[in-house]
Write a protein that holds these residues in place. Sequence first.
Motif, PDB file in Angstrom:
ATOM      1  N   MET A   1       0.838  -1.182   0.000  1.00 57.10           N
ATOM      2  CA  MET A   1       0.000   0.000   0.000  1.00 57.10           C
ATOM      3  C   MET A   1       0.887   1.252   0.000  1.00 57.10           C
ATOM      4  SD  MET A   1      -2.963   1.147   2.656  1.00 57.10           S
ATOM      5  CE  MET A   1      -2.191   2.289   3.767  1.00 57.10           C
ATOM      6  N   CYS A   2       0.478   2.236  -0.776  1.00 57.33           N
ATOM      7  CA  CYS A   2       1.198   3.507  -0.815  1.00 57.33           C
ATOM      8  C   CYS A   2       0.860   4.298   0.444  1.00 57.33           C
ATOM      9  CB  CYS A   2       0.821   4.313  -2.052  1.00 57.33           C
ATOM     10  SG  CYS A   2       1.535   5.973  -2.085  1.00 57.33           S
ATOM     11  N   ILE A   3       1.875   4.697   1.190  1.00 59.18           N
ATOM     12  CA  ILE A   3       1.645   5.430   2.434  1.00 59.18           C
ATOM     13  C   ILE A   3       1.238   6.877   2.181  1.00 59.18           C
ATOM     14  CG2 ILE A   3       3.182   3.970   3.791  1.00 59.18           C
ATOM     15  CD1 ILE A   3       5.300   6.203   3.561  1.00 59.18           C
ATOM     16  N   PHE A   4       1.360   7.352   0.948  1.00 53.68           N
ATOM     17  CA  PHE A   4       1.019   8.732   0.633  1.00 53.68           C
ATOM     18  C   PHE A   4      -0.408   8.868   0.109  1.00 53.68           C
ATOM     19  CE2 PHE A   4       5.644   8.414   0.230  1.00 53.68           C
ATOM     20  CZ  PHE A   4       6.007   9.364   1.167  1.00 53.68           C
ATOM     21  N   CYS A   5      -0.814   8.032  -0.844  1.00 56.40           N
ATOM     22  CA  CYS A   5      -2.152   8.168  -1.436  1.00 56.40           C
ATOM     23  C   CYS A   5      -3.116   7.067  -1.016  1.00 56.40           C
ATOM     24  CB  CYS A   5      -2.069   8.229  -2.958  1.00 56.40           C
ATOM     25  SG  CYS A   5      -1.601   6.676  -3.773  1.00 56.40           S
ATOM     26  N   GLY A   6      -2.607   6.020  -0.374  1.00 59.01           N
ATOM     27  CA  GLY A   6      -3.471   4.950   0.100  1.00 59.01           C
ATOM     28  C   GLY A   6      -3.789   3.887  -0.932  1.00 59.01           C
ATOM     29  N   GLU A   7      -3.237   4.004  -2.147  1.00 55.91           N
ATOM     30  CA  GLU A   7      -3.509   3.011  -3.184  1.00 55.91           C
ATOM     31  C   GLU A   7      -2.965   1.653  -2.760  1.00 55.91           C
ATOM     32  OE1 GLU A   7      -2.261   1.885  -7.750  1.00 55.91           O
ATOM     33  OE2 GLU A   7      -2.324   4.008  -7.201  1.00 55.91           O
ATOM     34  N   THR A   8      -3.779   0.634  -2.936  1.00 50.55           N
ATOM     35  CA  THR A   8      -3.327  -0.724  -2.686  1.00 50.55           C
ATOM     36  C   THR A   8      -3.276  -1.453  -4.023  1.00 50.55           C
ATOM     37  OG1 THR A   8      -5.585  -1.444  -2.231  1.00 50.55           O
ATOM     38  CG2 THR A   8      -4.244  -0.842  -0.345  1.00 50.55           C
ATOM     39  N   ASN A   9      -2.243  -2.240  -4.195  1.00 49.32           N
ATOM     40  CA  ASN A   9      -2.054  -2.950  -5.444  1.00 49.32           C
ATOM     41  C   ASN A   9      -1.240  -4.197  -5.134  1.00 49.32           C
ATOM     42  OD1 ASN A   9      -1.077  -3.833  -7.989  1.00 49.32           O
ATOM     43  ND2 ASN A   9      -1.300  -1.761  -8.809  1.00 49.32           N
ATOM     44  N   GLU A  10      -1.740  -5.339  -5.539  1.00 43.82           N
ATOM     45  CA  GLU A  10      -1.049  -6.591  -5.254  1.00 43.82           C
ATOM     46  C   GLU A  10       0.320  -6.668  -5.924  1.00 43.82           C
ATOM     47  OE1 GLU A  10      -3.481 -10.041  -5.889  1.00 43.82           O
ATOM     48  OE2 GLU A  10      -5.106  -9.219  -4.666  1.00 43.82           O
ATOM     49  N   SER A  11       0.531  -5.874  -6.976  1.00 43.88           N
ATOM     50  CA  SER A  11       1.815  -5.903  -7.671  1.00 43.88           C
ATOM     51  C   SER A  11       2.862  -5.005  -7.011  1.00 43.88           C
ATOM     52  CB  SER A  11       1.642  -5.484  -9.135  1.00 43.88           C
ATOM     53  OG  SER A  11       1.329  -4.112  -9.219  1.00 43.88           O
ATOM     54  N   PHE A  12       2.506  -4.329  -5.921  1.00 42.17           N
ATOM     55  CA  PHE A  12       3.453  -3.446  -5.242  1.00 42.17           C
ATOM     56  C   PHE A  12       4.524  -4.251  -4.503  1.00 42.17           C
ATOM     57  CE2 PHE A  12       0.655   0.597  -4.598  1.00 42.17           C
ATOM     58  CZ  PHE A  12       0.964   1.018  -5.883  1.00 42.17           C
ATOM     59  N   THR A  13       5.637  -4.442  -5.189  1.00 41.01           N
ATOM     60  CA  THR A  13       6.842  -4.924  -4.531  1.00 41.01           C
ATOM     61  C   THR A  13       7.579  -3.646  -4.101  1.00 41.01           C
ATOM     62  OG1 THR A  13       8.098  -4.836  -6.587  1.00 41.01           O
ATOM     63  CG2 THR A  13       7.006  -6.940  -6.060  1.00 41.01           C
ATOM     64  N   GLU A  14       8.695  -3.782  -3.430  1.00 37.24           N
ATOM     65  CA  GLU A  14       9.451  -2.597  -3.042  1.00 37.24           C
ATOM     66  C   GLU A  14       9.835  -1.781  -4.282  1.00 37.24           C
ATOM     67  OE1 GLU A  14      13.513  -1.475  -0.653  1.00 37.24           O
ATOM     68  OE2 GLU A  14      12.492  -3.329  -0.124  1.00 37.24           O
ATOM     69  N   GLU A  15      10.247  -2.476  -5.339  1.00 41.03           N
ATOM     70  CA  GLU A  15      10.642  -1.797  -6.575  1.00 41.03           C
ATOM     71  C   GLU A  15       9.444  -1.149  -7.268  1.00 41.03           C
ATOM     72  OE1 GLU A  15      12.184  -3.306 -10.817  1.00 41.03           O
ATOM     73  OE2 GLU A  15      13.522  -3.823  -9.153  1.00 41.03           O
ATOM     74  N   MET A  16       8.315  -1.851  -7.325  1.00 37.38           N
ATOM     75  CA  MET A  16       7.117  -1.307  -7.978  1.00 37.38           C
ATOM     76  C   MET A  16       6.554  -0.127  -7.183  1.00 37.38           C
ATOM     77  SD  MET A  16       6.715  -2.788 -10.824  1.00 37.38           S
ATOM     78  CE  MET A  16       5.061  -2.322 -11.282  1.00 37.38           C
ATOM     79  N   LEU A  17       6.653  -0.187  -5.880  1.00 38.51           N
ATOM     80  CA  LEU A  17       6.196   0.915  -5.038  1.00 38.51           C
ATOM     81  C   LEU A  17       7.066   2.152  -5.277  1.00 38.51           C
ATOM     82  CD1 LEU A  17       3.934   1.464  -3.076  1.00 38.51           C
ATOM     83  CD2 LEU A  17       5.400   0.678  -1.230  1.00 38.51           C
ATOM     84  N   ASP A  18       8.376   1.955  -5.415  1.00 37.87           N
ATOM     85  CA  ASP A  18       9.265   3.070  -5.744  1.00 37.87           C
ATOM     86  C   ASP A  18       8.885   3.694  -7.086  1.00 37.87           C
ATOM     87  OD1 ASP A  18      10.734   2.937  -3.403  1.00 37.87           O
ATOM     88  OD2 ASP A  18      12.377   1.764  -4.285  1.00 37.87           O
TER      89      ASP A  18
END
Length: 111
Positions: A1-18
């Motif tokens: 989950m993005c700590i800034f906008c709250g978007e959740t996405n199952e594909s969010f790895t550390e690299e994808m979140l960056d």
Amino acid sequence: MCIFCGETNESFTEEMLDMHYWKSCPMLKRCDHCAQVIEISGVSEHLLTECESSDKFAQCPRCKEAIPKEDLDEHFAEKSCQASKGPRCVLCNKVLGNGDEVCGPCLSGKK
């Protein structure tokens, strides 16, 4: 989950979140003066205190926003800004209702 906008996405790895932070998070932007990624709500503070170009900015005594020093006299004389009358939208700086952080148009992406 993005700590800034709250978007959740199952594909969010550390690299994808960056990548999300860098390219698509609506609550973050790249500083036009130093290229650092910053929260939109903190742009003025960044420009006044943290940015490598902070010496080029001054705080408007009326609206409290960071204004290029070369434009400050004109900005203040034009009275194009207003003194803060309560909380403001972190994205567009419009005055908000109680308890809101983002105005309706910005929240819906229709500003």
